[in-house]
Design an enzyme around this catalytic site. Structure first.
Site, PDB file in Angstrom:
ATOM      1  N   ASP A   1      -6.415   9.406  36.523  1.00  0.00           N
ATOM      2  CA  ASP A   1      -6.245   8.689  37.782  1.00  0.00           C
ATOM      3  C   ASP A   1      -4.783   8.451  38.153  1.00  0.00           C
ATOM      4  O   ASP A   1      -4.278   9.008  39.120  1.00  0.00           O
ATOM      5  CB  ASP A   1      -7.023   7.365  37.754  1.00  0.00           C
ATOM      6  CG  ASP A   1      -6.765   6.544  36.502  1.00  0.00           C
ATOM      7  OD1 ASP A   1      -5.848   6.872  35.724  1.00  0.00           O
ATOM      8  OD2 ASP A   1      -7.493   5.556  36.289  1.00  0.00           O
TER       9      ASP A   1
ATOM     10  N   ASP B   1      -6.661   5.601  22.823  1.00  0.00           N
ATOM     11  CA  ASP B   1      -7.556   6.659  23.272  1.00  0.00           C
ATOM     12  C   ASP B   1      -6.991   8.003  22.829  1.00  0.00           C
ATOM     13  O   ASP B   1      -5.768   8.212  22.806  1.00  0.00           O
ATOM     14  CB  ASP B   1      -7.717   6.640  24.786  1.00  0.00           C
ATOM     15  CG  ASP B   1      -8.397   5.374  25.284  1.00  0.00           C
ATOM     16  OD1 ASP B   1      -9.146   4.772  24.494  1.00  0.00           O
ATOM     17  OD2 ASP B   1      -8.168   4.987  26.443  1.00  0.00           O
TER      18      ASP B   1
ATOM     19  N   ASP C   1      -5.838  -0.974  22.716  1.00  0.00           N
ATOM     20  CA  ASP C   1      -6.662   0.034  22.056  1.00  0.00           C
ATOM     21  C   ASP C   1      -5.959   1.383  22.176  1.00  0.00           C
ATOM     22  O   ASP C   1      -4.925   1.511  22.842  1.00  0.00           O
ATOM     23  CB  ASP C   1      -8.072   0.100  22.657  1.00  0.00           C
ATOM     24  CG  ASP C   1      -8.057   0.282  24.168  1.00  0.00           C
ATOM     25  OD1 ASP C   1      -7.105   0.908  24.688  1.00  0.00           O
ATOM     26  OD2 ASP C   1      -8.991  -0.189  24.841  1.00  0.00           O
TER      27      ASP C   1
END
Length: 458
Positions: free
Chosen positions: A147, A32, A30
């Site tokens: 992160d 983002d 996917d």
């Protein structure tokens, strides 16, 4: 989509795993987008947009079945990076410029601090876990809210460059997984990062940087405070995206399996190398192969094989004469599912599927006349047969009946009728354990466990 955001006067970047995967030569699952447009502004630009999330406000833009997740840059309380910020100028498909030597080393000062508990847009609990974070900022702030360094690369369509603020490019090249900031603080902010670390280790073959790996064992208990629905989603990402077997091994090695699936971890600790463990490993391997082949997989079958050992152990607590009774089997399934649901919220439709798979095992072991044809037409037959086939492979079901059912699925209607007619009147021809008018002979039920490693296949 990126161009529409830019034409409206906003910054827009591809960010995260899609950039990392392109660097690795993988096909992103996917894409983002990160932007300085607020969620409401994104919705104003795209009619096919829906705003979601309370913890993190996001915009989902729908293109048919595809969903592009759009996140607004979030603010960070980390000190301004000043001259530390460098932009890597290089085409996405060309050579990347490594400026890691000019970057200041990561330190605890780079880590986001604990936020004000009185801020209605930013809320944490006493353990340091972020409960809500909807304070927006610039890209210079946003980088310190991400992160891992390998997920903190921004692809800019304005000049086809990749922006790297924290040495993520170098870490991707070295196949190294490193948290941005102080690892313990980042894990406390979001304990699911420990599971993400395990997933990336399994999926990408990355090695965890020592300071990133070290706090995991001492902090894994924090997963108990994560909503069970979120852990269900993380479980599917771990086990149903093509690297389930590797994820299982990494979770055990990192001590995370006990916090995610405690009854599963307890069983395999008690019975290492047992037949149920070999069944699980083979089932995960088969599931991975189906994912890579583009075939469908189901969470119901996943949890059926994960729970096979615990369910079998519970069945064996009943008298041996009751091991094959449907009531005993389903009671064991319900008990172990309830235990796992304390951590992972399995959807009801998958629980019903697990019950059907186990309830059908007795029918598969003892086909009788036309009942066998009705079993063949059961909606969960295929999944139940896959479990039955695995049991037969490791000596926990009669392989003759495995072959019988396999053949029944391939023959024509007339031969199918003949095969089922041959079983009419009972299954004593194939199984002598259950006799008309007599007492059942104790035998192993579908969930029976191995009392030791090598003995499990007997």
């Amino acid at each position: 989509m990126l161009y529409r955001l830019r034409e409206a006067g906003f910054q827009a970047f591809l960010v995260g795993g899609c950039v990392r995967d392109l660097m690795l030569g993988l096909e992103p699952k996917d894409f983002d987008v990160a932007t300085d447009a607020l969620p409401e502004q994104v919705r104003g630009l795209f009619r096919n947009c829906r705003l979601i999330g309370r913890r993190f406000r996001l915009a989902h833009v729908y293109f048919g079945r595809e969903i592009i997740e759009v996140a607004t840059f979030r603010a960070s309380t980390a000190p301004s990076q000043g001259e530390e910020v460098e932009v890597l100028d290089g085409a996405l498909e060309g050579d990347f410029v490594d400026t890691s030597e000019s970057q200041a080393p990561m330190s605890e000062s780079s880590a986001p601090e604990i936020f004000d508990r009185n801020d209605e847009d930013r809320l944490i609990d006493e353990s340091g876990r972020i409960l809500r974070d909807n304070v927006y900022g610039s890209i210079d702030d946003d980088i310190w809210r991400r992160d891992f360094t390998c997920n903190a690369l921004y692809y800019n369509i304005a000049d086809f460059s990749v922006w790297d603020y924290c040495g993520g490019f170098e870490d991707v090249q070295a196949r190294r997984l490193r948290l941005i900031g102080d690892p313990e603080t980042r894990y406390r902010e979001d304990p699911v990062r420990m599971l993400r670390a395990a997933r990336f280790e399994a999926k990408l073959g990355f090695s965890l940087e020592p300071s990133t790996a070290e706090p995991i064992r001492s902090l894994q208990y924090l997963l108990q405070g994560v909503p069970a629905a979120r852990l269900f989603d993380e479980s599917l990402k771990l086990f149903l995206t093509g690297h389930g077997l590797q994820s299982f091994d990494v979770l055990r090695a990192r001590g995370l399996l006990a916090s995610l699936l405690p009854n599963v971890a307890e069983f395999f600790q008690q019975y290492p190398g047992s037949a149920p463990e070999r069944l699980l490993r083979e089932g995960l391997k088969n599931t991975d192969e189906r994912v890579h082949a583009g075939k469908s997989v189901t969470p119901g079958f996943l949890f059926a094989i994960l729970l096979y050992g615990p369910i079998g152990r519970t069945i064996e607590k009943a008298p041996p004469t009751q091991w094959r009774e449907i009531g005993t089997i389903l009671d064991a399934v319900d008990l172990e599912v309830r235990r796992i649901q304390e951590r992972v919220a399995i959807h009801r439709r998958f629980i019903l599927g697990i019950r059907d798979m186990y309830a059908l095992q007795s029918r598969l072991e003892q086909p009788r006349g036309r009942r066998a044809l009705r079993t063949l037409e059961h909606p969960k037959f295929r999944a139940a047969f896959d479990l039955f086939e695995l049991r037969g492979e490791f000596g926990m079901a009669d392989r003759r009946w495995v072959e019988w059912w396999r053949r029944l699925q391939t023959v024509g209607p007339e031969e199918r009728e003949a095969m089922c007619a041959a079983t009419a009147g009972g299954s004593e021809r194939g199984h002598s354990s259950r006799r008309r008018g007599g007492r059942r002979r104790p035998r192993r039920g579908p969930g029976v466990i191995a009392r030791g490693g090598a003995d499990g296949a007997s």
